[in-house]
Design a protein around this motif. Structure first.
Motif, PDB file in Angstrom:
ATOM      1  N   ASP A   1       0.803  -1.221   0.000  1.00 28.75           N
ATOM      2  CA  ASP A   1       0.000   0.000   0.000  1.00 28.75           C
ATOM      3  C   ASP A   1       0.843   1.283   0.000  1.00 28.75           C
ATOM      4  O   ASP A   1       0.318   2.375   0.167  1.00 28.75           O
ATOM      5  N   THR A   2       2.148   1.169  -0.209  1.00 25.62           N
ATOM      6  CA  THR A   2       3.037   2.330  -0.227  1.00 25.62           C
ATOM      7  C   THR A   2       2.895   3.101  -1.536  1.00 25.62           C
ATOM      8  O   THR A   2       2.836   2.513  -2.611  1.00 25.62           O
ATOM      9  N   ILE A   3       2.849   4.430  -1.419  1.00 29.93           N
ATOM     10  CA  ILE A   3       2.811   5.310  -2.588  1.00 29.93           C
ATOM     11  C   ILE A   3       3.959   6.298  -2.462  1.00 29.93           C
ATOM     12  O   ILE A   3       4.033   7.039  -1.482  1.00 29.93           O
ATOM     13  N   LEU A   4       4.864   6.286  -3.435  1.00 29.68           N
ATOM     14  CA  LEU A   4       5.993   7.210  -3.456  1.00 29.68           C
ATOM     15  C   LEU A   4       5.931   8.012  -4.749  1.00 29.68           C
ATOM     16  O   LEU A   4       5.842   7.434  -5.829  1.00 29.68           O
ATOM     17  N   ILE A   5       6.002   9.321  -4.637  1.00 30.49           N
ATOM     18  CA  ILE A   5       5.982  10.196  -5.802  1.00 30.49           C
ATOM     19  C   ILE A   5       7.278  10.998  -5.800  1.00 30.49           C
ATOM     20  O   ILE A   5       7.600  11.656  -4.815  1.00 30.49           O
ATOM     21  N   ARG A   6       7.999  10.952  -6.920  1.00 31.49           N
ATOM     22  CA  ARG A   6       9.279  11.640  -7.092  1.00 31.49           C
ATOM     23  C   ARG A   6      10.245  11.329  -5.955  1.00 31.49           C
ATOM     24  O   ARG A   6      10.906  12.198  -5.404  1.00 31.49           O
ATOM     25  N   PHE A   7      10.326  10.041  -5.584  1.00 35.18           N
ATOM     26  CA  PHE A   7      11.190   9.587  -4.497  1.00 35.18           C
ATOM     27  C   PHE A   7      12.632   9.496  -4.979  1.00 35.18           C
ATOM     28  O   PHE A   7      12.901   8.909  -6.026  1.00 35.18           O
ATOM     29  N   PRO A   8      13.586  10.069  -4.240  1.00 38.17           N
ATOM     30  CA  PRO A   8      14.992   9.994  -4.640  1.00 38.17           C
ATOM     31  C   PRO A   8      15.601   8.643  -4.248  1.00 38.17           C
ATOM     32  O   PRO A   8      16.014   8.441  -3.115  1.00 38.17           O
ATOM     33  N   LEU A   9      15.621   7.708  -5.187  1.00 39.08           N
ATOM     34  CA  LEU A   9      16.135   6.363  -4.953  1.00 39.08           C
ATOM     35  C   LEU A   9      17.627   6.324  -5.272  1.00 39.08           C
ATOM     36  O   LEU A   9      18.044   6.674  -6.381  1.00 39.08           O
TER      37      LEU A   9
ATOM     38  N   ILE B   1       6.437   5.097  -7.219  1.00 40.05           N
ATOM     39  CA  ILE B   1       6.054   3.715  -6.921  1.00 40.05           C
ATOM     40  C   ILE B   1       4.625   3.732  -6.407  1.00 40.05           C
ATOM     41  O   ILE B   1       4.323   4.389  -5.417  1.00 40.05           O
ATOM     42  N   VAL B   2       3.745   3.015  -7.107  1.00 41.63           N
ATOM     43  CA  VAL B   2       2.345   2.877  -6.717  1.00 41.63           C
ATOM     44  C   VAL B   2       1.969   1.414  -6.909  1.00 41.63           C
ATOM     45  O   VAL B   2       2.169   0.849  -7.987  1.00 41.63           O
ATOM     46  N   GLN B   3       1.438   0.784  -5.881  1.00 42.70           N
ATOM     47  CA  GLN B   3       1.037  -0.623  -5.898  1.00 42.70           C
ATOM     48  C   GLN B   3       2.178  -1.513  -6.406  1.00 42.70           C
ATOM     49  O   GLN B   3       1.990  -2.368  -7.273  1.00 42.70           O
ATOM     50  N   LEU B   4       3.381  -1.292  -5.887  1.00 37.94           N
ATOM     51  CA  LEU B   4       4.594  -2.069  -6.181  1.00 37.94           C
ATOM     52  C   LEU B   4       5.065  -1.942  -7.625  1.00 37.94           C
ATOM     53  O   LEU B   4       5.925  -2.691  -8.058  1.00 37.94           O
TER      54      LEU B   4
END
Length: 58
Positions: free
Chosen positions: A28-36, A49-52
């Motif tokens: 259930d994690t939602i990441l928008i413009r995440f600095p990976l 990242i949305v729904q894996l």
């Protein structure tokens, strides 16, 4: 006691080389413009990242 939902967590892999990063996400994690950051490539990428499902940010 209530039964808690079992959420599986997954390691995020580098979009370029496929190496495992130090970031873990749940279903259930939602990441928008995440600095990976990839320790193998030594580069940083912006990802969503949305729904894996991961895509590179624009």
């Amino acid at each position: 006691m209530k039964e808690q939902e079992q959420q599986s967590s997954h390691w995020v892999h580098c979009p370029i080389c496929g190496a495992k990063t130090k970031t873990k996400v749940n279903e259930d994690t939602i990441l928008i413009r995440f600095p990976l950051y990839c320790p193998q490539c030594k580069k940083e990428f912006r990802v969503d990242i949305v729904q894996l499902k991961m895509v590179m940010s624009k």
